[in-house]
Design a protein around this motif. Structure first.
Motif, short mmCIF file in Angstrom:
data_model
loop_
_atom_site.label_atom_id
_atom_site.label_comp_id
_atom_site.label_asym_id
_atom_site.label_seq_id
_atom_site.Cartn_x
_atom_site.Cartn_y
_atom_site.Cartn_z
N ASP A 1 -39.44 -0.26 -19.28
CA ASP A 1 -40.17 -0.50 -20.52
C ASP A 1 -39.47 -1.53 -21.41
O ASP A 1 -40.12 -2.17 -22.25
CB ASP A 1 -40.33 0.82 -21.29
N TYR A 2 -38.16 -1.66 -21.23
CA TYR A 2 -37.39 -2.60 -22.05
C TYR A 2 -37.38 -4.01 -21.47
O TYR A 2 -37.09 -4.98 -22.18
CB TYR A 2 -35.95 -2.12 -22.21
N GLN A 3 -37.65 -4.14 -20.16
CA GLN A 3 -37.48 -5.42 -19.49
C GLN A 3 -38.27 -6.57 -20.13
O GLN A 3 -37.74 -7.67 -20.30
CB GLN A 3 -37.86 -5.29 -18.01
N PRO A 4 -39.55 -6.38 -20.52
CA PRO A 4 -40.27 -7.51 -21.15
C PRO A 4 -39.59 -8.00 -22.43
O PRO A 4 -39.54 -9.22 -22.69
CB PRO A 4 -41.65 -6.92 -21.46
N TYR A 5 -39.04 -7.06 -23.22
CA TYR A 5 -38.38 -7.45 -24.47
C TYR A 5 -37.05 -8.13 -24.21
O TYR A 5 -36.68 -9.09 -24.91
CB TYR A 5 -38.20 -6.22 -25.36
N LEU A 6 -36.32 -7.64 -23.20
CA LEU A 6 -35.04 -8.27 -22.85
C LEU A 6 -35.28 -9.70 -22.37
O LEU A 6 -34.50 -10.61 -22.69
CB LEU A 6 -34.32 -7.46 -21.78
N LYS A 7 -36.37 -9.90 -21.63
CA LYS A 7 -36.70 -11.26 -21.17
C LYS A 7 -37.08 -12.14 -22.36
O LYS A 7 -36.67 -13.31 -22.44
CB LYS A 7 -37.85 -11.21 -20.17
N GLU A 8 -37.84 -11.59 -23.30
CA GLU A 8 -38.23 -12.37 -24.48
C GLU A 8 -37.00 -12.77 -25.31
O GLU A 8 -36.94 -13.87 -25.84
CB GLU A 8 -39.20 -11.57 -25.35
N ILE A 9 -36.04 -11.85 -25.43
CA ILE A 9 -34.81 -12.15 -26.17
C ILE A 9 -34.07 -13.29 -25.48
O ILE A 9 -33.59 -14.24 -26.13
CB ILE A 9 -33.91 -10.91 -26.29
N ASN A 10 -33.98 -13.21 -24.17
CA ASN A 10 -33.31 -14.27 -23.42
C ASN A 10 -34.04 -15.60 -23.56
O ASN A 10 -33.42 -16.65 -23.73
CB ASN A 10 -33.21 -13.88 -21.94
N ASP A 11 -35.38 -15.54 -23.52
CA ASP A 11 -36.17 -16.76 -23.74
C ASP A 11 -35.93 -17.33 -25.14
O ASP A 11 -35.85 -18.55 -25.32
CB ASP A 11 -37.67 -16.45 -23.57
N PHE A 12 -35.83 -16.44 -26.10
CA PHE A 12 -35.59 -16.85 -27.49
C PHE A 12 -34.32 -17.69 -27.58
O PHE A 12 -34.30 -18.77 -28.16
CB PHE A 12 -35.49 -15.62 -28.38
N PHE A 13 -33.22 -17.18 -27.00
CA PHE A 13 -31.95 -17.89 -27.09
C PHE A 13 -31.88 -19.09 -26.15
O PHE A 13 -30.98 -19.90 -26.26
CB PHE A 13 -30.79 -16.92 -26.82
N SER A 14 -32.84 -19.17 -25.23
CA SER A 14 -32.91 -20.35 -24.35
C SER A 14 -33.81 -21.43 -24.93
O SER A 14 -33.95 -22.50 -24.35
CB SER A 14 -33.44 -19.93 -22.97
N GLY A 15 -34.45 -21.14 -26.07
CA GLY A 15 -35.27 -22.13 -26.74
C GLY A 15 -36.75 -22.05 -26.44
O GLY A 15 -37.53 -22.87 -26.92
N ASN A 16 -37.18 -21.04 -25.66
CA ASN A 16 -38.60 -20.88 -25.35
C ASN A 16 -39.25 -20.02 -26.43
O ASN A 16 -39.36 -18.80 -26.30
CB ASN A 16 -38.77 -20.23 -23.97
N LEU A 17 -39.69 -20.64 -27.51
CA LEU A 17 -40.09 -19.91 -28.70
C LEU A 17 -41.60 -19.91 -28.98
O LEU A 17 -42.05 -19.26 -29.92
CB LEU A 17 -39.36 -20.49 -29.93
N LYS A 18 -42.39 -20.60 -28.16
CA LYS A 18 -43.82 -20.75 -28.46
C LYS A 18 -44.54 -19.41 -28.47
O LYS A 18 -45.36 -19.13 -29.35
CB LYS A 18 -44.46 -21.70 -27.46
N LYS A 19 -44.27 -18.56 -27.47
CA LYS A 19 -44.96 -17.27 -27.38
C LYS A 19 -44.63 -16.38 -28.58
O LYS A 19 -45.50 -15.70 -29.14
CB LYS A 19 -44.58 -16.55 -26.08
#
Length: 593
Positions: free
Chosen positions: A184-202
């Motif tokens: 249940d946490y995996q989608p949020y952990l991926k979003e956090i990683n995307d956030f710090f990688s600069g993928n912020l559009k979503k």
């Protein structure tokens, strides 16, 4: 070398032409500077050339003796130098202080992960680290709050047996009342990683949708909140200067010197993206290559959590090779291309820092140095390397806490700050609080071979001095550690020093010493008050304030800061409360029983 006495001249003549470390000492035999050299004899003699510059003039005037340690090669001297500086803490050796470290955001590897904010230089918390963050256009703690608000991970340190406000407002999945699994946490952990990688559009689109929904429902406070979050997101996304085409974990360092002040900038690239910028400006008392070697070695050996694969830095090849060997990082001096371009950018940043802060750094150095020297002379102390200050905080004997702050060579050492909960349930006065805290602090120091300060400063007059002395005597260190108090006059303004034998020394309110002591007193008071408010806020966590919808932790802390107790908050009028919270929430507070 006419400024040296005959004995020191003869001693210098006998120093061999071999690699090692040298230790300059003052007239009291205290080590005031540690350096390293490939040829000790040549390096030591350079200090006494007639045309010596500003960087060494002040240091040389205090030199009265020398000691040295021989090593097999220059690599060993770099390691030994770092250890000797840590041991002696010489006042002329510039160290990377905790005040210059930057925070990390950590996603813990717990069953129910949390997002934490830390300044720890070592990985004491198990989890994924992002940072360090040194961005000028984003407040670091605001960034942490932002991450915590948009990703619904656990907020509490221990799972309670009932839901809290964070679940109600959608900022937590509620593992305390729901069966939440790792998947249940995996989608949020991926979003956090995307956030710090600069993928912020979503993420931006999600916030935009929530902003629009709040506007349609006329929930203007929520609408403003999402707008603010989107602005912070934009600030964070605009941090990028140059993106490398390949996925590199590299640091690029630029520096600039003006007389005895050096400004350093480190650009940190992760996966080819500029993640943050670290900068430092400080005085130094040696050659430029020597101070750069020391600061770079100290940064990567003690402060950096994850080491880069490569570091680009303009130093002599032999020094780069030495750093590479000791730090297991490839150090390179770029001569052309994009890396050279970025280094030039880092140098330009260092030049700007120097323009803006040079006079301030010099003024601070003069003020701190003269104030320390004045205090040392006033108290007739041989050394003032380490000062520890104490203060207590409570309201009506409730949520009783104390705090300690530390200064080394006049500079805050925040990693050594300590907080204390008063354990003696029968204690009900400042005297008893101080007695307990001093005893606990130095009993532990003695048991663990910890560091004892040269001077203890307590906030208060004779009662606090007496309490501290009682504890120092019980531990049999009252003759080893010096003690003073900072006392206030009838107008509650600090105006004098109380010594351990209860003598009063009036302070000149125009002198550097007065402002220096006042700044230290303000720092320990601020630290104690912030800890008290944290405790006070936690003690009210389960009460009715947290049951009011849209009343968050920050607003509650502001209410407590102004009114101090829940009872006083309830007694305030709607008009008074609405200066801090909305009128609707003020009415809800007035309804509380």
């Amino acid at each position: 070398m006419d400024i040296l006495d005959i004995q020191l001249k003869e001693k210098i003549k006998t120093i061999p032409h071999k690699p090692g470390c040298y230790l300059w000492k003052d007239k009291k035999g205290i080590v005031i500077y540690v350096g390293k050299a490939v040829d000790l004899n040549n390096r030591v003699k350079q200090y006494f050339l007639k045309d010596r510059d500003l960087k060494t003039r002040k240091l040389v005037n205090e030199i009265k003796d020398i000691d040295y340690v021989l090593v097999n090669n220059e690599n060993e001297s770099l390691l030994l130098e770092s250890n000797l500086i840590s041991e002696y803490k010489p006042k002329y050796n510039i160290l990377l202080r905790e005040s210059h470290t930057f925070p990390y955001i950590v996603v813990t590897k717990e069953q129910h992960p949390r997002i934490l904010y830390t300044h720890e230089a070592k990985q004491k918390i198990k989890g994924t680290y992002y940072g360090p963050f040194a961005l000028n256009n984003v407040k670091k703690y605001d960034l942490y709050n932002f991450i915590n608000r948009i990703f619904p991970l656990r907020k509490c340190s221990k799972l309670p047996n009932k839901k809290c406000i964070y679940y109600d407002i959608g900022q937590c999945l509620g593992p305390c009342i729901n069966k939440i699994e790792k998947k249940d946490y995996q989608p949020y952990l991926k979003e956090i990683n995307d956030f710090f990688s600069g993928n912020l559009k979503k993420i931006d689109q999600k916030l935009a949708d929530k902003e629009q929904s709040a506007a349609e429902k006329l929930m203007f406070e929520d609408c403003a909140k999402y707008l603010e979050l989107r602005k912070n997101l934009k600030n964070f996304s605009n941090r990028q200067d140059i993106v490398f085409s390949q996925n590199n974990d590299e640091d690029i360092i630029g520096f600039h010197c003006k007389e005895n002040v050096i400004a350093i900038v480190i650009f940190k690239y992760v996966n080819g993206t500029l993640l943050n910028k670290y900068d430092l400006i400080t005085v130094f008392y040696c050659e430029i290559e020597e101070i750069m070697m020391r600061l770079v070695y100290e940064y990567y050996s003690k402060f950096a959590i994850e080491l880069p694969k490569k570091v680009y830095l303009s130093l002599a090849n032999q020094n780069l090779q030495m750093l590479s060997k000791n730090l297991n990082i490839e150090f390179i001096n770029p001569e052309k291309g994009v890396k050279k371009e970025v280094m030039n950018n880092a140098v330009n940043n260092a030049i700007e820092i120097m323009k803006n802060k040079y006079l301030q750094v010099i003024a601070n150095e003069i003020r701190e140095t003269s104030a320390l020297a004045e205090l040392q002379k006033l108290l007739q102390l041989d050394n003032l390397n380490r000062i520890e200050l104490f203060d207590n905080s409570n309201i009506y004997n409730v949520d009783r806490v104390a705090a300690m702050v530390v200064y080394e060579n006049g500079v805050k050492k925040k990693n050594d700050y300590r907080k204390f909960n008063i354990k003696n349930t029968n204690a009900n006065s400042d005297f008893e609080y101080m007695e307990e805290v001093i005893y606990r602090r130095y009993k532990k120091a003695l048991e663990t071979d910890g560091i004892l300060p040269n001077l203890i400063i307590v906030d208060g007059g004779k009662p606090q001095i007496s309490a501290a002395l009682n504890s120092l005597r019980k531990l049999e260190i009252d003759s080893i550690v010096n003690l003073i108090g900072l006392a206030k006059n009838d107008k509650h303004k600090t105006d004098r020093i109380i010594t351990s034998d209860y003598k009063e020394i009036m302070l000149d309110k125009k002198a550097s010493l007065y402002f220096f002591l006042l700044s230290m007193q303000d720092e320990v008071h601020r630290f104690a008050i912030s800890f008290f408010r944290q405790r006070r806020s936690k003690s009210l966590f389960s009460n009715s304030l947290y049951q009011i919808k849209n009343l968050g932790k920050k607003r509650i802390e502001k209410l407590l800061s102004k009114y101090e107790t829940l009872e006083k908050i309830k007694e305030a009028s709607v008009e008074e409360l609405s200066q801090i919270v909305s009128v609707e929430i003020a009415h809800e507070i007035k309804k509380l029983k």
